[in-house]
Write an enzyme that holds these catalytic residues in place. Structure first.
Site, mmCIF file in Angstrom:
data_model
loop_
_atom_site.group_PDB
_atom_site.id
_atom_site.type_symbol
_atom_site.label_atom_id
_atom_site.label_comp_id
_atom_site.label_asym_id
_atom_site.label_seq_id
_atom_site.Cartn_x
_atom_site.Cartn_y
_atom_site.Cartn_z
ATOM 1 N N LYS A 60 0.422 -1.094 0.197
ATOM 2 C CA LYS A 60 -0.169 0.133 -0.255
ATOM 3 C C LYS A 60 1.042 1.317 0.259
ATOM 4 C CE LYS A 60 -1.627 3.111 2.087
ATOM 5 N NZ LYS A 60 -1.511 4.745 1.776
ATOM 6 N N GLY B 101 4.681 2.631 11.374
ATOM 7 C CA GLY B 101 4.237 3.431 11.417
ATOM 8 C C GLY B 101 3.837 4.171 12.643
ATOM 9 N N GLY C 152 -2.302 4.019 12.932
ATOM 10 C CA GLY C 152 -2.569 3.319 12.600
ATOM 11 C C GLY C 152 -2.304 1.835 12.443
ATOM 12 N N GLY C 153 -1.171 1.578 13.072
ATOM 13 C CA GLY C 153 -1.449 0.259 12.965
ATOM 14 C C GLY C 153 -1.975 -0.722 13.935
ATOM 15 N N GLU D 79 5.456 -2.149 13.273
ATOM 16 C CA GLU D 79 6.506 -1.677 14.716
ATOM 17 C C GLU D 79 5.685 0.035 14.509
ATOM 18 O OE1 GLU D 79 8.998 -3.116 15.181
ATOM 19 O OE2 GLU D 79 8.369 -4.884 14.472
ATOM 20 N N CYS E 292 12.422 6.412 14.666
ATOM 21 C CA CYS E 292 11.786 5.541 14.998
ATOM 22 C C CYS E 292 12.105 5.561 16.369
ATOM 23 C CB CYS E 292 11.046 4.664 14.785
ATOM 24 S SG CYS E 292 12.247 3.696 14.436
HETATM 25 P P1 NAP Z 1 1.569 6.993 9.276
HETATM 26 O O1 NAP Z 1 0.737 7.892 8.773
HETATM 27 O O2 NAP Z 1 1.376 5.306 10.461
HETATM 28 O O3 NAP Z 1 0.924 5.770 8.072
HETATM 29 C C1 NAP Z 1 2.332 4.562 8.166
HETATM 30 C C2 NAP Z 1 1.103 3.976 6.416
HETATM 31 O O4 NAP Z 1 -0.587 3.157 7.209
HETATM 32 C C3 NAP Z 1 0.381 5.012 5.561
HETATM 33 O O5 NAP Z 1 0.567 4.103 4.093
HETATM 34 C C4 NAP Z 1 -0.683 5.197 5.639
HETATM 35 O O6 NAP Z 1 -1.969 5.206 4.832
HETATM 36 C C5 NAP Z 1 -1.141 4.155 6.462
HETATM 37 N N1 NAP Z 1 -2.418 4.365 7.597
HETATM 38 C C6 NAP Z 1 -2.323 4.828 8.350
HETATM 39 N N2 NAP Z 1 -3.560 5.381 9.619
HETATM 40 C C7 NAP Z 1 -3.779 4.199 8.863
HETATM 41 C C8 NAP Z 1 -5.450 3.672 8.624
HETATM 42 N N3 NAP Z 1 -6.499 4.451 10.568
HETATM 43 N N4 NAP Z 1 -6.172 3.126 7.775
HETATM 44 C C9 NAP Z 1 -5.220 2.549 7.316
HETATM 45 N N5 NAP Z 1 -4.160 2.899 6.804
HETATM 46 C C10 NAP Z 1 -3.698 3.603 7.549
HETATM 47 O O7 NAP Z 1 2.507 6.860 9.665
HETATM 48 P P2 NAP Z 1 4.450 7.568 8.904
HETATM 49 O O8 NAP Z 1 3.753 9.041 9.886
HETATM 50 O O9 NAP Z 1 3.982 7.608 8.238
HETATM 51 O O10 NAP Z 1 5.315 7.950 10.010
HETATM 52 C C11 NAP Z 1 5.745 7.673 11.086
HETATM 53 C C12 NAP Z 1 5.530 7.254 12.587
HETATM 54 O O11 NAP Z 1 6.178 6.115 11.965
HETATM 55 C C13 NAP Z 1 6.414 8.030 13.768
HETATM 56 O O12 NAP Z 1 5.307 7.340 15.214
HETATM 57 C C14 NAP Z 1 7.478 6.473 13.589
HETATM 58 O O13 NAP Z 1 7.675 6.810 15.075
HETATM 59 C C15 NAP Z 1 6.616 5.439 13.398
HETATM 60 N N6 NAP Z 1 7.926 4.753 12.768
HETATM 61 C C16 NAP Z 1 8.617 3.221 13.393
HETATM 62 C C17 NAP Z 1 9.338 2.721 12.981
HETATM 63 C C18 NAP Z 1 9.080 1.335 13.292
HETATM 64 O O14 NAP Z 1 10.904 0.373 12.910
HETATM 65 N N7 NAP Z 1 8.747 0.972 14.957
HETATM 66 C C19 NAP Z 1 9.627 2.994 11.434
HETATM 67 C C20 NAP Z 1 10.341 3.822 11.220
HETATM 68 C C21 NAP Z 1 8.744 5.141 11.296
HETATM 69 P P3 NAP Z 1 -1.761 7.119 3.927
HETATM 70 O O15 NAP Z 1 -0.805 6.780 3.431
HETATM 71 O O16 NAP Z 1 -2.895 6.541 2.826
HETATM 72 O O17 NAP Z 1 -2.688 7.971 4.994
#
Ligand code: NAP
Length: 502
Positions: free
Chosen positions: A149, A206, A210-211, A230, A267
């Site tokens: 996605k 993410g 979202g997760g 994650e 992260c």
């Molecule tokens: P995000 O806003 O959660 O987006 C990640 C993906 O998930 C996107 O493709 C988004 O789609 C989709 N998504 C988000 N919410 C959704 C929902 N309710 N239903 C369906 N799909 C959904 O994360 P981000 O802003 O890209 O990344 C930043 C976050 O990631 C930070 O909190 C960071 O700490 C964390 N992170 C964690 C790691 C790890 O390994 N633990 C690594 C890197 C980042 P759309 O694009 O359509 O919105």
């Protein structure tokens, strides 16, 4: 790569992915590994177009992106090699003992891919945790097909990466549909994918929101499926008195660097530092203030991330007992993140669990403790983390065993005298931790062990040699490590290498 696919047009992609999975699973691990090296070659061959697209879509600097691309290539190669050379998906053979009472059957265990995997990547790693990132590489290594996605934050970058994988699929004669990137909205198309009966697992990197949303959806399906998510983390750093006394300025300078690296968009960003409130603390805080004050505000990944940063930071700064230590002046809050550090006492922190929330960006909270018991209480109050760090002199570690023990309950990676930003891709890496750092702390999303998430064990009982998967055959035609009747060997079922005459 398809553009903005509406929900009603998604099904054909899923059906093709399912068909591709059924074909791909017939390949043995050596053939799978060879294909993964071909993908790595295609990514490696991508030129300036990829870097330029990612730079314009994420505002990340060129050098960082060049490094991340190399890491992404290495992930494909390392996971391919681990599949063949190590025991990532361990094969076990227990041969029959027909004259035992009751007779012991011949049982052989291997692994098979779960099926179609849907992967969601993060905005802050457009290569390594996105289209061709670790989740895609590990799902393919496990023998699955992948629907990615695409992240709305970097669609062109995603399309270029997807093109590289699709070229490898075509050149290697792999089934069409083995990998596809779909541009669709997460809340509609993304959730539709997770609910589809042919989808058997989800990889997600993410936000916690979202997760968790996708995890709940997947659990509520008639057939629940695993979501390996994650998510966020504040990666607490515990500074011990001996280290503070010995190196207050050095530690403050290193902390400022780690906190503001990449505008704090990691992260593994160390968002909380827990320090002793003693006569040495002002030296640490003064240096931290000076160092942070010199970090110019920088553009964040996209306006949504910048808006969340400023909102979440303001919420946190408005909590009782929180005082700003330093906040860099900010002229462009719509796009930029300004480094900010605040302080709070252990008592105020312990009274308000909200202070443990992630503020994604260059924000740090220094929590000051009066005694060891408070430091331990803070560790116990924290939620699950990707990492936790102890900054301590070797001689004082013995006096802080309760704190160290408490931290082992909370994190996936425990560091000593370092900072958590920077995640090495290697076999011993654990990138994942107790919830909410990830949805399943038994697994890692970085390093070859990430493959285990997308494979399931299957035992074959009493099957003739010729009908078994190659890795289970008597002669060990793949020459891999296997546990045969309790002993690890690279030989045949009788302990001889293939072709050796007994
Ligand atoms: P995000 O806003 O959660 O987006 C990640 C993906 O998930 C996107 O493709 C988004 O789609 C989709 N998504 C988000 N919410 C959704 C929902 N309710 N239903 C369906 N799909 C959904 O994360 P981000 O802003 O890209 O990344 C930043 C976050 O990631 C930070 O909190 C960071 O700490 C964390 N992170 C964690 C790691 C790890 O390994 N633990 C690594 C890197 C980042 P759309 O694009 O359509 O919105």
């Amino acid at each position: 790569m398809s553009e903005n696919i509406p929900i009603q047009e998604i099904d054909p992609y899923i059906l093709r992915a399912q068909e591709a999975f059924l074909g791909f699973k017939k390949l043995n691990i050596k053939e799978r590994a060879a294909f993964m090296h071909a993908v790595a070659d295609e990514i490696e061959a991508l030129g300036t177009e990829l870097i330029a697209a990612a730079q314009s879509e994420t505002s990340l600097p060129e050098a960082r992106l060049v490094g991340e691309k190399a890491r992404t290539v290495n992930q494909w190669r390392a996971y391919a090699d681990a599949l063949v050379n190590s025991n990532v998906l361990p094969v076990q053979i227990d041969t029959a003992i027909p004259d035992r009472t009751p007779p012991k059957p011949d049982i052989r265990k291997t692994y098979t891919g779960l099926g179609v995997v849907v992967v969601f990547g993060a905005s802050n790693f457009p290569f390594a945790f996105s289209t061709a990132g670790g989740d895609t590489a590990s799902a393919i290594a496990a023998g699955c097909s992948v629907i990615f996605k695409s992240h709305s934050g970097h669609p062109t970058t995603s399309a270029i990466m997807a093109g590289a994988i699709e070229r490898a699929v075509e050149k290697a004669g792999m089934p069409r549909g083995l990998f596809v990137a779909i541009a669709t909205d997460g809340a509609t198309g993304g959730q539709y994918l997770v609910k589809h009966p042919l989808v058997k697992a989800v990889g997600f990197t993410g936000s916690l929101y979202g997760g968790r949303t996708l995890f709940d959806l997947a659990s509520q399906r008639p057939e629940p499926i695993p979501v390996f998510a994650e998510m966020g983390s504040v990666n607490p750093v515990f500074l011990l008195p001996g280290r503070l006394a010995a190196a207050a300025e050095e530690v403050a300078t290193q902390y400022a660097g780690s906190l503001t690296l990449g505008v704090g968009q990691f992260c593994t960003n160390p968002g909380i530092l827990v320090a002793p409130k003693n006569a040495e603390l002002p030296r640490f805080l003064n240096t931290l203030k000076t160092q942070i004050g010199q970090v110019a505000p920088a553009q964040m990944l996209h306006q949504g991330i910048a808006a969340s940063y400023h909102k979440n930071k303001a919420d946190l700064l408005g909590q009782a007992g929180v005082d700003v230590l330093v906040a860099v002046d900010e002229d462009n809050p719509e796009t930029h993140g300004n480094a900010t550090v605040a302080t709070v006492s252990a008592q105020a922190f312990l009274a308000n669990p909200k202070l443990g929330d992630e503020v994604f960006g260059p924000f740090g909270l220094v929590v000051t403790y009066e005694n060891q018991a408070e430091a331990v209480a803070i560790a116990n109050q924290l939620e699950g983390q990707l990492t936790a760090t102890v900054l301590g002199d070797p001689a004082e570690l013995d006096q802080h065993t309760a704190l160290i023990e408490a931290l082992t309950e909370k994190c996936g990676r425990l560091l000593l005298n370092g900072f958590p930003t920077g995640v090495e891709v290697c076999g011993a890496m654990q990138h994942g931790g107790p919830y909410p750092a990830s949805t399943d702390s038994r697994f890692t999303s970085v390093g070859p062990d990430a493959i285990k998430r997308f494979a399931r064990p299957i035992s074959y009982q009493n099957w003739p040699d010729g009908t078994l998967p190659d890795e289970l055959k008597n002669g060990n035609p793949l020459g891999i490590w296997r546990t045969v009747n309790g002993e690890l060997t690279r030989g045949s079922k009788d302990g001889r290498m293939e072709g050796e005459v007994g």
